[in-house]
Enzyme design. Structure first.
Site, PDB file in Angstrom:
ATOM      1  CB  CYS A 383       2.644  -0.004   4.365  1.00  0.00           C
ATOM      2  SG  CYS A 383       3.318  -1.632   3.689  1.00  0.00           S
ATOM      3  CG  HIS A 509      -1.617  -1.576   3.623  1.00  0.00           C
ATOM      4  ND1 HIS A 509      -1.461  -0.455   2.993  1.00  0.00           N
ATOM      5  CD2 HIS A 509      -1.307  -2.167   3.284  1.00  0.00           C
ATOM      6  CE1 HIS A 509      -0.875  -0.507   2.031  1.00  0.00           C
ATOM      7  NE2 HIS A 509      -0.018  -2.096   2.467  1.00  0.00           N
ATOM      8  CD  GLU A 511      -5.273   1.221   3.328  1.00  0.00           C
ATOM      9  OE1 GLU A 511      -4.631   1.170   3.759  1.00  0.00           O
ATOM     10  OE2 GLU A 511      -3.955   0.527   2.088  1.00  0.00           O
TER      11      GLU A 511
HETATM   12  N1  GLN Z   1       7.784  -1.193   0.165  1.00  0.00           N
HETATM   13  C1  GLN Z   1       7.409  -1.786   0.843  1.00  0.00           C
HETATM   14  C2  GLN Z   1       7.661  -2.792   1.263  1.00  0.00           C
HETATM   15  O1  GLN Z   1       7.891  -3.876   0.750  1.00  0.00           O
HETATM   16  C3  GLN Z   1       6.381  -1.069   1.365  1.00  0.00           C
HETATM   17  C4  GLN Z   1       4.971  -1.706   1.089  1.00  0.00           C
HETATM   18  C5  GLN Z   1       3.339  -1.639   0.970  1.00  0.00           C
HETATM   19  O2  GLN Z   1       3.311   0.207   0.613  1.00  0.00           O
HETATM   20  N2  GLN Z   1       2.484  -1.902   0.668  1.00  0.00           N
HETATM   21  O3  GLN Z   1       7.652  -3.414   2.820  1.00  0.00           O
END
Ligand code: GLN
Length: 549
Positions: A383, A509, A511
């Site tokens: 992310c 994500h 994970e």
């Molecule tokens: N802050 C970034 C976004 O909103 C990444 C979010 C995250 O890592 N979950 O896109």
């Protein structure tokens, strides 16, 4: 068959592994052929943990349906290996929001709205939904916090009523407590357990089982004492000594006879004989001597490892599958900005940059991505970890340190990461990100495609920003591959570098979908590359690296 409810309350102190215990008991039932779901009841007033700081709450665990939930749901999914849904995490905030909305609509026809019965009825309605929406034979219900907290009283009252609503034979209360150790005398003490059981009794709940957690061996005489003082069957007092190997917990509970006891007490006939071979193999692997692989986890909340619970678990699953032992070196990204911690990156066999929000420490993460690219150290970005890899690459190809995400610099001349169009104009912070499961097509010949070994995958998301497509061609021309795209081709879901052993990053994500017996393909690929890196650096140095933790 009537739905069975197993309810977990906590006594003495929190953080003694109530969630893991519940999850492991779920596994005992699943091994006997029952379908199991789990629900966490959180007494705080936030509607969900999505708006809370990781320092307050630890990781926010995201489900397929996009619900932002407590990290215990991660334990449930990993142990029980089932997909949960949004009714599986209820908070006081949700309950009140619903009841107040009904009141405003006039649904209560002039009645006075009270904790009992209106709040407790809404809690029970949602407990019922957990079983219904998942078709589960058994619903595990974990009450957050410890008995004695004012804020959990409505939940406990609802559960007390549930016992008479669905019948004693269909409910089972497990109280998870802690036995403190007195250093001066070397004794374990049961008094706090006795007190918390009497507290539970005073609200009308008698536990059917006590799981007594401890860091020290618990003598049978102590269990005897707990049994007598707390009026719980001796066989149902289960000592549970802290284990280093998380996935051993179901095996320990099985050995202690918990599975048998539950069958008897809930009148269940096992549908099959439990087969623990896979779990035993996992545990044996975990305790075996394996070559060490060092992963530097560069984050912003590293003081609190719980903030990266699923990432840590996914690394362990991957390490087991690759026959290595992973040592995680926690690196504060803000330290890198102050010229500290670079020796850790030099020693690392892999660098992982996880998700995150806000600008603190962001430059350190970008520098970590630069280090990985320049030193050809395997890199996995999750992310925000993908976004920093993109920013770093932009700074390199455009020769401008001004390239950035508009999350951190609104006026950047190179907004390579930008707010998603459907996020514009959203004012509410809670539950409004791009959340949950979305499909992703994988490009033939890419590292990602090789890892997954299939063309289409579904992954869980939680973000507002995305790769800015105006830069796609320039990035491609310089060797970045957009190996995972949304089916309409518009959203970059995975990016990787062409000329690098493993520099792969995802907008989603991964994970959250890793399981102990089924490591996530990208984590496994990353660990494989890190293992190769470790082998090469060992050969280069002519030494054998040894584990230090
Ligand atoms: N802050 C970034 C976004 O909103 C990444 C979010 C995250 O890592 N979950 O896109």
């Amino acid at each position: 068959m009537a739905t069975k409810y197993i309810i977990f309350t906590g006594g003495v102190v929190s953080s003694v592994g109530k969630g893991v215990t519940a999850a492991a008991i779920g596994r005992l039932l699943k091994e006997r052929g029952f379908s199991v779901t789990a629900q966490k009841l959180d007494p705080y007033i936030n509607v969900d943990p999505g708006t809370m700081s990781p320092y307050q709450h630890g990781e926010v665990y995201v489900l397929d349906d996009g619900a932002e939930t407590d990290l215990d749901l991660g334990h449930y999914e990993r142990f029980i290996d089932t997909s949960l849904n949004k009714v599986c995490n209820m908070t006081t905030g949700q309950i009140y929001a619903e009841v107040i909305a009904k009141e405003r609509r006039g649904d209560y026809l002039g009645g006075t709205i009270q904790v009992i019965p209106h709040i407790t009825n809404e809690i029970k309605r949602r407990i019922g939904l957990a079983g219904k929406t998942t078709n589960a034979d058994v619903v595990l219900i974990e009450v957050g916090g410890t008995v004695g907290d004012i804020e959990s009283l409505p939940f406990l009252e609802a559960l007390r009523q549930l016992r008479s609503d669905v019948g004693r034979e269909n409910t089972f209360f497990v109280h998870v407590t802690w036995l403190p150790h007195i250093g001066a005398t070397g004794e374990l003490k049961t008094k706090p357990t006795q007190h918390s059981v009497s507290e539970l009794r005073s609200i009308g709940i008698s536990p059917d089982m006590i799981i007594a957690r401890s860091d020290y061996q618990v003598e049978p005489s102590l269990c005897e004492k707990i049994s007598i003082f707390c009026d719980v069957d001796r066989k149902a007092v289960i000592p549970m000594v802290t284990t280093k190997v998380l996935y051993e917990v179901p095996l320990l509970l099985e050995k202690a006879g918990v599975g048998e006891l539950l069958m008897k007490r809930l009148g269940l006939e096992p549908r099959r004989k439990p087969d623990w071979t896979e779990w035993e193999n996992l545990v044996n692997l975990e305790i075996s001597q394996r070559p060490t692989v060092r992963i530097a986890l560069v984050g912003k909340y590293v003081e609190l490892h719980d903030a990266y619970m699923s990432v840590r678990e996914a690394l362990h699953h991957a390490a087991l599958s690759q026959g290595v032992e992973v040592v995680i070196d926690w690196v504060h990204s803000a330290d890198l900005e102050k010229d500290q911690g670079w020796d850790i990156l030099e020693e690392a066999d892999g660098i992982l940059v996880p998700g995150g929000f806000g600008s603190r420490g962001i430059e350190g993460k970008i520098q970590a991505a630069r280090f990985a690219r320049q030193h050809r150290t395997p890199y996995l970005g999750l992310c925000l970890g993908m976004q920093v890899m993109v920013i770093e690459f932009a700074r390199f190809i455009f020769k401008s340190e001004k390239a950035n995400s508009t999350e951190f610099d609104r006026g950047t001349p190179y907004p390579v990461i930008d707010l998603m169009p459907d996020q514009r104009g959203i004012a509410d912070m809670g539950g409004t990100m791009r959340l949950g499961l979305y499909p992703c097509n994988l490009q033939e010949g890419s590292i990602a495609r090789r890892c997954y070994n299939k063309p289409l995958v579904y992954e869980r998301h939680r973000h507002r920003f995305e790769f800015n497509n105006t830069f796609r061609e320039q990035f491609k021309a310089h060797g970045m591959i957009f190996s995972g795209l949304s089916p309409d081709g518009l959203l970059v879901e995975i990016a990787e570098l062409e000329d690098h052993p493993f520099m792969v990053a995802t907008q989603f994500h991964p994970e959250f979908l890793s399981r102990p017996n089924r490591p996530h393909p990208l984590f496994a690929g990353f660990m494989g590359a890190a293992k190769e890196h470790a082998r090469m650096s060992t050969e280069e140095l002519g030494l054998v690296k040894t584990s230090t933790t």
